[in-house]
Structures are given as C-alpha cells and as structure tokens.
Design a protein around this motif. Structure first.
Motif, PDB file in Angstrom:
ATOM      1  N   MET A  28      64.792   7.870  34.324  1.00  0.00           N
ATOM      2  CA  MET A  28      65.604   7.020  35.189  1.00  0.00           C
ATOM      3  C   MET A  28      64.991   6.842  36.565  1.00  0.00           C
ATOM      4  SD  MET A  28      68.537   6.062  33.720  1.00  0.00           S
ATOM      5  CE  MET A  28      69.602   5.805  35.153  1.00  0.00           C
ATOM      6  N   ASP A  29      63.899   7.558  36.873  1.00  0.00           N
ATOM      7  CA  ASP A  29      63.321   7.529  38.216  1.00  0.00           C
ATOM      8  C   ASP A  29      62.953   6.096  38.602  1.00  0.00           C
ATOM      9  OD1 ASP A  29      62.458  10.727  38.647  1.00  0.00           O
ATOM     10  OD2 ASP A  29      62.516  10.035  36.575  1.00  0.00           O
ATOM     11  N   PRO A  30      63.418   5.624  39.765  1.00  0.00           N
ATOM     12  CA  PRO A  30      63.146   4.236  40.152  1.00  0.00           C
ATOM     13  C   PRO A  30      61.656   3.981  40.343  1.00  0.00           C
ATOM     14  CG  PRO A  30      64.924   5.181  41.481  1.00  0.00           C
ATOM     15  CD  PRO A  30      64.282   6.317  40.742  1.00  0.00           C
ATOM     16  N   GLU A  31      61.217   2.804  39.905  1.00  0.00           N
ATOM     17  CA  GLU A  31      59.833   2.373  40.069  1.00  0.00           C
ATOM     18  C   GLU A  31      59.815   0.856  40.109  1.00  0.00           C
ATOM     19  OE1 GLU A  31      55.748   2.429  40.525  1.00  0.00           O
ATOM     20  OE2 GLU A  31      57.015   4.210  40.355  1.00  0.00           O
ATOM     21  N   PRO A  32      59.203   0.250  41.140  1.00  0.00           N
ATOM     22  CA  PRO A  32      59.162  -1.214  41.190  1.00  0.00           C
ATOM     23  C   PRO A  32      58.565  -1.800  39.902  1.00  0.00           C
ATOM     24  CG  PRO A  32      58.374  -0.276  43.249  1.00  0.00           C
ATOM     25  CD  PRO A  32      58.532   0.867  42.302  1.00  0.00           C
ATOM     26  N   GLY A  33      59.247  -2.780  39.348  1.00  0.00           N
ATOM     27  CA  GLY A  33      58.757  -3.452  38.151  1.00  0.00           C
ATOM     28  C   GLY A  33      59.278  -2.891  36.856  1.00  0.00           C
ATOM     29  N   ILE A  34      59.861  -1.672  36.880  1.00  0.00           N
ATOM     30  CA  ILE A  34      60.385  -1.078  35.651  1.00  0.00           C
ATOM     31  C   ILE A  34      61.891  -1.302  35.591  1.00  0.00           C
ATOM     32  CG2 ILE A  34      60.741   1.045  34.356  1.00  0.00           C
ATOM     33  CD1 ILE A  34      58.133   2.083  35.319  1.00  0.00           C
ATOM     34  N   PRO A  35      62.379  -1.986  34.551  1.00  0.00           N
ATOM     35  CA  PRO A  35      63.833  -2.192  34.444  1.00  0.00           C
ATOM     36  C   PRO A  35      64.540  -0.898  34.060  1.00  0.00           C
ATOM     37  CG  PRO A  35      62.728  -3.045  32.506  1.00  0.00           C
ATOM     38  CD  PRO A  35      61.646  -2.620  33.446  1.00  0.00           C
ATOM     39  N   ASP A  40      76.481   9.699  51.023  1.00  0.00           N
ATOM     40  CA  ASP A  40      77.127   8.681  50.202  1.00  0.00           C
ATOM     41  C   ASP A  40      76.302   8.446  48.943  1.00  0.00           C
ATOM     42  OD1 ASP A  40      78.984   6.809  49.409  1.00  0.00           O
ATOM     43  OD2 ASP A  40      78.037   5.174  50.528  1.00  0.00           O
ATOM     44  N   LEU A  41      76.294   9.419  48.022  1.00  0.00           N
ATOM     45  CA  LEU A  41      75.604   9.266  46.751  1.00  0.00           C
ATOM     46  C   LEU A  41      76.498   8.474  45.809  1.00  0.00           C
ATOM     47  CD1 LEU A  41      74.228  12.901  46.325  1.00  0.00           C
ATOM     48  CD2 LEU A  41      73.237  10.991  47.600  1.00  0.00           C
ATOM     49  N   ARG A  42      75.897   7.578  45.036  1.00  0.00           N
ATOM     50  CA  ARG A  42      76.696   6.688  44.199  1.00  0.00           C
ATOM     51  C   ARG A  42      76.199   6.600  42.756  1.00  0.00           C
ATOM     52  NH1 ARG A  42      79.003   2.008  47.496  1.00  0.00           N
ATOM     53  NH2 ARG A  42      78.914   2.711  49.664  1.00  0.00           N
ATOM     54  N   ARG A  43      74.881   6.632  42.559  1.00  0.00           N
ATOM     55  CA  ARG A  43      74.300   6.343  41.253  1.00  0.00           C
ATOM     56  C   ARG A  43      73.691   7.593  40.628  1.00  0.00           C
ATOM     57  NH1 ARG A  43      70.603   0.950  42.457  1.00  0.00           N
ATOM     58  NH2 ARG A  43      72.295  -0.580  42.655  1.00  0.00           N
ATOM     59  N   LEU A  44      73.427   7.494  39.325  1.00  0.00           N
ATOM     60  CA  LEU A  44      72.685   8.560  38.664  1.00  0.00           C
ATOM     61  C   LEU A  44      71.359   8.815  39.367  1.00  0.00           C
ATOM     62  CD1 LEU A  44      73.187   7.606  34.888  1.00  0.00           C
ATOM     63  CD2 LEU A  44      74.061   9.657  36.006  1.00  0.00           C
ATOM     64  N   GLN A  45      70.692   7.723  39.765  1.00  0.00           N
ATOM     65  CA  GLN A  45      69.381   7.871  40.401  1.00  0.00           C
ATOM     66  C   GLN A  45      69.464   8.629  41.718  1.00  0.00           C
ATOM     67  OE1 GLN A  45      70.696   5.163  39.030  1.00  0.00           O
ATOM     68  NE2 GLN A  45      69.149   3.676  38.351  1.00  0.00           N
ATOM     69  N   ASP A  46      70.612   8.567  42.395  1.00  0.00           N
ATOM     70  CA  ASP A  46      70.774   9.287  43.661  1.00  0.00           C
ATOM     71  C   ASP A  46      70.817  10.792  43.452  1.00  0.00           C
ATOM     72  OD1 ASP A  46      70.962   6.821  44.929  1.00  0.00           O
ATOM     73  OD2 ASP A  46      73.157   6.809  44.875  1.00  0.00           O
ATOM     74  N   CYS A  47      71.057  11.227  42.220  1.00  0.00           N
ATOM     75  CA  CYS A  47      71.224  12.657  41.930  1.00  0.00           C
ATOM     76  C   CYS A  47      69.995  13.272  41.279  1.00  0.00           C
ATOM     77  CB  CYS A  47      72.448  12.852  41.027  1.00  0.00           C
ATOM     78  SG  CYS A  47      73.985  12.229  41.747  1.00  0.00           S
ATOM     79  N   LEU A  48      68.884  12.529  41.220  1.00  0.00           N
ATOM     80  CA  LEU A  48      67.666  13.038  40.604  1.00  0.00           C
ATOM     81  C   LEU A  48      66.871  13.892  41.591  1.00  0.00           C
ATOM     82  CD1 LEU A  48      66.432   9.815  38.749  1.00  0.00           C
ATOM     83  CD2 LEU A  48      67.941  11.627  37.900  1.00  0.00           C
ATOM     84  N   SER A  49      65.985  14.691  41.048  1.00  0.00           N
ATOM     85  CA  SER A  49      65.094  15.478  41.892  1.00  0.00           C
ATOM     86  C   SER A  49      64.006  14.587  42.471  1.00  0.00           C
ATOM     87  CB  SER A  49      64.445  16.601  41.079  1.00  0.00           C
ATOM     88  OG  SER A  49      63.437  17.238  41.840  1.00  0.00           O
ATOM     89  N   PRO A  50      63.752  14.667  43.780  1.00  0.00           N
ATOM     90  CA  PRO A  50      62.634  13.913  44.353  1.00  0.00           C
ATOM     91  C   PRO A  50      61.304  14.635  44.184  1.00  0.00           C
ATOM     92  CG  PRO A  50      63.792  15.075  46.088  1.00  0.00           C
ATOM     93  CD  PRO A  50      64.556  15.360  44.812  1.00  0.00           C
ATOM     94  N   ARG A  51      61.343  15.890  43.680  1.00  0.00           N
ATOM     95  CA  ARG A  51      60.127  16.702  43.617  1.00  0.00           C
ATOM     96  C   ARG A  51      59.512  16.789  42.226  1.00  0.00           C
ATOM     97  NH1 ARG A  51      61.036  22.348  46.315  1.00  0.00           N
ATOM     98  NH2 ARG A  51      58.753  22.296  46.301  1.00  0.00           N
ATOM     99  N   LEU A  52      60.335  16.830  41.177  1.00  0.00           N
ATOM    100  CA  LEU A  52      59.769  16.971  39.835  1.00  0.00           C
ATOM    101  C   LEU A  52      60.745  16.484  38.779  1.00  0.00           C
ATOM    102  CD1 LEU A  52      57.559  17.987  37.901  1.00  0.00           C
ATOM    103  CD2 LEU A  52      58.651  20.242  37.964  1.00  0.00           C
ATOM    104  N   THR A  53      60.242  15.621  37.900  1.00  0.00           N
ATOM    105  CA  THR A  53      60.919  15.248  36.663  1.00  0.00           C
ATOM    106  C   THR A  53      60.011  15.638  35.508  1.00  0.00           C
ATOM    107  OG1 THR A  53      62.208  13.396  37.555  1.00  0.00           O
ATOM    108  CG2 THR A  53      61.686  13.319  35.218  1.00  0.00           C
ATOM    109  N   VAL A  54      60.523  16.435  34.583  1.00  0.00           N
ATOM    110  CA  VAL A  54      59.769  16.730  33.366  1.00  0.00           C
ATOM    111  C   VAL A  54      60.307  15.807  32.274  1.00  0.00           C
ATOM    112  CG1 VAL A  54      59.120  19.066  33.984  1.00  0.00           C
ATOM    113  CG2 VAL A  54      61.298  18.701  32.840  1.00  0.00           C
TER     114      VAL A  54
END
Length: 404
Positions: free
Chosen positions: A121-128, A175-189
């Motif tokens: 789910m990590d945001p990335e420009p161009g990835i839907p 003011d967290l709202r989305r699933l993406q707001d609750c992700l780790s900014p340091r590591l996703t496995v």
C-alpha cells in the motif's frame, strides 16, 4: 526482542505472519500475536487475546468487510493498548491492512514494521491503489487518474477512516485518516517477488521485496487418483480460499478449458457442497489439493489473481489466466500482464467462449511460460521470512531517525 504481530484473521495473512513468527522464534526472539477471540493459529504461536466473544465470520462482500474491519480496528485500539503496555514490546509487526498496528506503535513509541501480505500500500507516484487494475503511469494523466481512484477509495473506506481518525485524535497522534497514514516510514517487508511489482523509484527504498514468507515447504504428493493424460494440456483452476463458492464461474472455467482441448482440475477450497461440486463439468473437482504438487504438473493456472497463488505460479514457472474478483486481485492481475506471465479477463469478458480463447492463446504461445520461468529460475534466491527478519534486525540495530 519481543515482537507483537497484528493482522486481520484472513487465512493467507495468518499463515504469512506465522512464518515470520517462526523465524523470529528460531533466532531466539519472542513473537506474540494480538488477536480477537476465536482466531486459531498454527504451530503453537503465542497469542494475547482481546476480551469479549468471538467475532463473526469474515463476510464475503467488500462493503461488509470494510465495516467489519473498522470494528476490528476499534476493538484492537480500545482493548489492545492495555494488553500491549503489559507486554512491553520492542517492536510491532503490523499488517498493512490493519491500521491498529500503526496506531498502537505510535502511541506506545515503539518501532513499527509494516507487513505487505498483499500488494504493498506504500504510496508511489504512478502506482494506482492495489484494488485498481490500472497500469503504472507516472505521466500527468496517470497521476490524475490515480487521484480519482483515491477519491473513490476514500468514500468506500469511510468506516475505516472514522476509526483511524477517532483513535489518532484520542491519542494525540495528529489527523491520521487513511491506511497509508498508519504505515511504517522506515521498513515494509513485502511478499512480492523481486521484479514483479511496479517500479518504486521515489518512495520505495524502504520496501523490501522478499518473495513468499512461507518458502522451503514440501509441495506434497500429487493426488494418486488424478491421472492427467500426458498428451493433452493440464490446467489447474482455483479461486482461492475465500471465493471458491462461485460455482457458476468455476463451471464456465471448466467448460472453457475443455473447449480449448485441455483437461482441467478444479479446486473449490471446501466452499461448495457436494452436489454443487459434482455439477462442475471438470475432469476432476476437489475441495483441496496440494497446490505446489499440482502446479509442478500444470501447463496453465486459471486463478483469481490472489497474490499467494500468483507467486506460487511464478515460482513453478506456470503461466496464468487471471480472473480478478476483489481486494488487491485487480492489481495483481495487472502485474501478471505487465511481466508477461499471463493474460487477464475482466468480469464483463468472462463468457465461456472468451475464456476458451484466452486458454488457447496461453497454451499456444510459449512467451508466457518463458516469462513465468524467468521468475522460477530466480525463486531460490527469494529470501522470504528469513530475509524479512534480517531486515528487521538491521532496522533495530540502526539509530532511529531524528524527529523534528
């Protein structure tokens, strides 16, 4: 270290998290699942169970699942904080589909590692967003289309968003709202096979693509009562553990394969009663089969494009006809097409004739199998759960980033 694992009670997610827990234990760490009542884990994994009665079974309709997920988040936050304070965790491993992991990690001030059992789910420009089957497109038009998809997702996810905002404000997290707001900014496995996901040049440095966490398991024995004719193509069809109740679609798949001159084995994951299973016009219909052993013999897999099945097909070098149904399956199907390992048909193109034509095309064009074989040749290098724990241990040894 003591790690707390938080994931929705979906079978594929639980099995992936159990693999991480087992690898943690193998290295001398402690792994404890924070679960609702009624969640059954395999392998003797430790659980800290929330109070109250068991939850209702997972619903099959998307909007009902979103409402149930929001209630689960609310319950994990309401009852889980006191439990976790008593456990004094050193780390939280949070499923990307359960925002309570990120919220609890923030309020406790412990490191968070996000776990992508499905499409990251990590945001990335161009990835839907994962539930969209659109291609990777970083142009202005692609970014504009993705923003439109995100607005639709925000409306659909309103119940979940309310739960996230309520607890983030209660705990003073902003003011967290989305699933993406609750992700780790340091590591996703991530269970993504290297090279299968879309490129992530802007924000993807922290996303570790490791392949399936459950690797190295014996594929089992091919069923002795199933004897495919070696002179005819052998197709395996499965809609996964949650969608096997779709008897009509499974019947059309079976008819399409037979029209294409192939023999077909259908697995419905125990979701159909015997009378409906017998009505499917396949050569063989089973509730469960050892999927690894079947894929080792298959010439083609007709799949709902669940990530686990797609990765098993890639590891076996088997091309796919993707028929995405829900969740992140459209995103997985788009990646199957992008890498050349198969074709996809949207719901409005799933007549028997169209599916038969797609099966014929996939069986007659060796390029699709060659693309799948490219991944199979590299499968032994996928690090899976061992690689995930390598990255987690390295993260905890590294100094925490400075905060403003």
């Amino acid at each position: 270290m003591r790690a707390i694992l938080i994931t929705p009670p979906l079978p594929s997610h639980l099995r992936a998290f159990e693999a991480l827990a087992q690898e943690l234990a193998r290295r001398g760490h402690e792994a404890v699942f924070l679960t609702e009542p009624g969640v059954l884990l395999q392998g003797g994994v430790a659980q800290a169970t929330l109070p109250g009665p068991p939850t209702r079974p997972q619903p099959h309709r998307l909007l009902a699942e979103i409402v149930t997920g929001a209630r689960r988040t609310d319950r994990l936050c309401r009852d889980g904080l006191a439990i976790l304070r008593g456990l004094s965790p050193d780390l939280i491993l949070g499923d990307q589909m359960e925002p309570a992991g990120g919220l609890l990690a923030r309020v406790l001030g412990v490191p968070l590692v996000s776990v992508a059992c499905a499409v990251p789910m990590d945001p990335e420009p161009g990835i839907p967003l994962p539930f969209l089957g659109w291609p990777h497109d970083p142009t202005a038009g692609g970014l504009r289309r993705n923003r439109g998809g995100e607005r639709v997702a925000d409306v659909l996810m309103t119940p979940q968003s309310r739960a996230i905002r309520r607890w983030s404000r209660t705990w003073g997290l902003g003011d967290l709202r989305r699933l993406q707001d609750c992700l780790s900014p340091r590591l996703t496995v991530s269970q993504m096979a290297p090279g299968f996901d879309y490129p992530r040049p802007a924000n993807g440095a922290h996303v570790a693509q490791l392949g399936p966490f459950r690797r190295g398991q014996a594929p089992g024995d091919f069923p002795a009562d199933i004897r495919p004719d070696p002179d005819r193509p052998f197709v395996y069809a499965s809609l996964g553990t949650l969608q096997g109740h779709r008897a009509g679609l499974l019947s059309r798949i079976a008819r399409a394969c037979r029209q294409a001159g192939a023999q077909v084995l259908v697995s419905h994951a125990g979701c159909l009663p015997d009378d409906k299973a017998r009505a499917i016009p396949a050569d063989w219909v089973r509730g469960f089969v050892p999927q690894g052993a079947v894929l080792a013999r298959a010439d083609l897999c007709v799949t709902h494009a669940g990530l686990n099945t797609a990765l098993e097909c890639l590891a076996a070098g088997v091309p796919m006809l993707a028929l995405p149904l829900t969740h992140d399956q459209p995103g997985v199907a788009a990646r199957i097409v992008r890498c050349g390992a198969g074709l996809r048909l949207p719901p409005w193109q799933r007549s028997t004739a169209r599916m038969a034509a797609a099966v014929t095309a996939l069986l007659s064009d060796p390029a699709h199998r060659a693309a799948a074989r490219h991944f199979a040749d590299a499968a032994d290098t996928w690090r899976g759960a061992a690689g995930a724990i390598d990255r987690i241990e390295a993260l905890l040894k590294a100094p925490a980033p400075a905060t403003a």
